[in-house]
Design a protein around this motif. Structure first.
Motif, PDB file in Angstrom:
ATOM      1  N   PRO A  95       0.262   2.487  -6.770  1.00  0.00           N
ATOM      2  CA  PRO A  95      -0.646   3.593  -7.097  1.00  0.00           C
ATOM      3  C   PRO A  95      -2.018   3.369  -6.491  1.00  0.00           C
ATOM      4  O   PRO A  95      -2.361   2.253  -6.083  1.00  0.00           O
ATOM      5  CB  PRO A  95      -0.700   3.542  -8.626  1.00  0.00           C
ATOM      6  CG  PRO A  95      -0.332   2.136  -8.975  1.00  0.00           C
ATOM      7  CD  PRO A  95       0.649   1.704  -7.939  1.00  0.00           C
ATOM      8  N   ALA A  96      -2.803   4.436  -6.423  1.00  0.00           N
ATOM      9  CA  ALA A  96      -4.145   4.334  -5.849  1.00  0.00           C
ATOM     10  C   ALA A  96      -4.960   3.315  -6.631  1.00  0.00           C
ATOM     11  O   ALA A  96      -4.896   3.228  -7.859  1.00  0.00           O
ATOM     12  CB  ALA A  96      -4.819   5.703  -5.880  1.00  0.00           C
ATOM     13  N   THR A 141      -7.828   1.592  -8.579  1.00  0.00           N
ATOM     14  CA  THR A 141      -8.887   2.045  -9.481  1.00  0.00           C
ATOM     15  C   THR A 141      -9.640   0.831 -10.006  1.00  0.00           C
ATOM     16  O   THR A 141      -9.187  -0.311  -9.878  1.00  0.00           O
ATOM     17  CB  THR A 141      -8.322   2.824 -10.680  1.00  0.00           C
ATOM     18  OG1 THR A 141      -7.539   1.923 -11.488  1.00  0.00           O
ATOM     19  CG2 THR A 141      -7.465   3.995 -10.221  1.00  0.00           C
ATOM     20  N   ALA A 175       0.819  -1.202   0.000  1.00  0.00           N
ATOM     21  CA  ALA A 175       0.000   0.000   0.000  1.00  0.00           C
ATOM     22  C   ALA A 175       0.860   1.261   0.000  1.00  0.00           C
ATOM     23  O   ALA A 175       0.466   2.304  -0.521  1.00  0.00           O
ATOM     24  CB  ALA A 175      -0.927   0.007   1.210  1.00  0.00           C
ATOM     25  N   HIS A 198     -14.866  -0.358  -5.883  1.00  0.00           N
ATOM     26  CA  HIS A 198     -14.706  -0.187  -7.329  1.00  0.00           C
ATOM     27  C   HIS A 198     -15.555  -1.154  -8.152  1.00  0.00           C
ATOM     28  O   HIS A 198     -16.029  -0.789  -9.236  1.00  0.00           O
ATOM     29  CB  HIS A 198     -13.225  -0.344  -7.692  1.00  0.00           C
ATOM     30  CG  HIS A 198     -12.331   0.575  -6.939  1.00  0.00           C
ATOM     31  ND1 HIS A 198     -12.157   1.903  -7.286  1.00  0.00           N
ATOM     32  CD2 HIS A 198     -11.576   0.369  -5.814  1.00  0.00           C
ATOM     33  CE1 HIS A 198     -11.326   2.469  -6.432  1.00  0.00           C
ATOM     34  NE2 HIS A 198     -10.954   1.561  -5.532  1.00  0.00           N
TER      35      HIS A 198
END
Length: 237
Positions: free
Chosen positions: A16-17, A19, A12, A58
């Protein structure tokens, strides 16, 4: 458990974040590696280095993920019509679908053997096939019958060709298949015995390798020609 938690925390800090696209790409990689039957959200979360609950932000559930994976793999199968003759268009669709399945054979059953792909399947795919069949002269009940026949033919051949081999004791299984074919009784099965050199590992049910290792290129080309002839026969009936 603590080790798994520490791993997630380290990932984490560097990844990257999360998605929706990252989730779908990771799910595809998971299915490519281990197959649909082995796919689950906990393993996907481990691959992404997150908790399973993070995925739900998501994509709402496993069914939705599988649908999105199928849609991603087969999104570009249907080419633009661009004035192509219907026969040429169907040939192109068949070959593009097979090429997509060749790259991701574990995903093909999501369109054929399971209905989850219906949630996200690209209607351009459906529209293209229907448009080609209308151009061929089908309408009404014949259009429906022709569409079902083309779709079943397209998916059925490809799933058969690229169906996975057993993961456990693969070499032993392959040897067993070959030995069984060598033992065909020419008195009981004379046609099979006489044609075995032509059919061994090149015909369904008589193979010990799938299309990834022993592609059925010539058979597929002949098959597509037979499907097109079937459309013409249905039209003229």
């Amino acid at each position: 458990m603590a080790k798994s938690t520490d791993t997630r925390r380290r990932r984490a800090a560097t990844k990257p974040a999360l998605t929706r696209q990252i989730v779908i790409d990771a799910a595809l990689a998971q299915i490519d590696a281990h197959g649909v039957d082995a796919f689950n959200l906990r393993a996907l979360a481990d691959r992404l280095g997150v908790y399973p609950t993070a995925i739900y932000w998501h994509v709402p559930n496993k069914t939705a993920i599988l649908a999105e994976v199928a849609a991603a793999v087969f999104r570009d199968v249907a080419p633009p019509r661009d004035g192509r003759a219907w026969r040429d268009y169907l040939r192109l669709v068949f070959h593009r679908y097979r090429e997509s399945a060749r790259r991701h054979p574990n995903v093909a059953p999501l369109v054929g053997a399971q209905l989850v792909g219906n949630v996200s399947i690209d209607f351009d795919f459906v529209e293209g096939i229907l448009g080609a069949l209308v151009d061929a002269g089908l309408a009404g009940a014949k259009l429906s019958a022709g569409y079902n026949a083309v779709f079943a033919s397209l998916i059925g051949f490809v799933i058969q060709e690229f169906s996975p081999m057993p993961e456990d004791d693969t070499a032993q299984w392959q040897s067993a298949v070959q030995q069984r074919l060598l033992g065909v009784d020419p008195e009981r099965h004379p046609v099979l015995a006489a044609n075995l050199p032509l059919l061994a590992n090149k015909a369904f049910v008589l193979r010990w390798q799938n299309g990834s290792e022993a592609p059925l290129d010539a058979a597929f080309d002949a098959f597509v020609g037979q499907v097109i002839a079937g459309v013409e026969s249905l039209r003229d009936a």
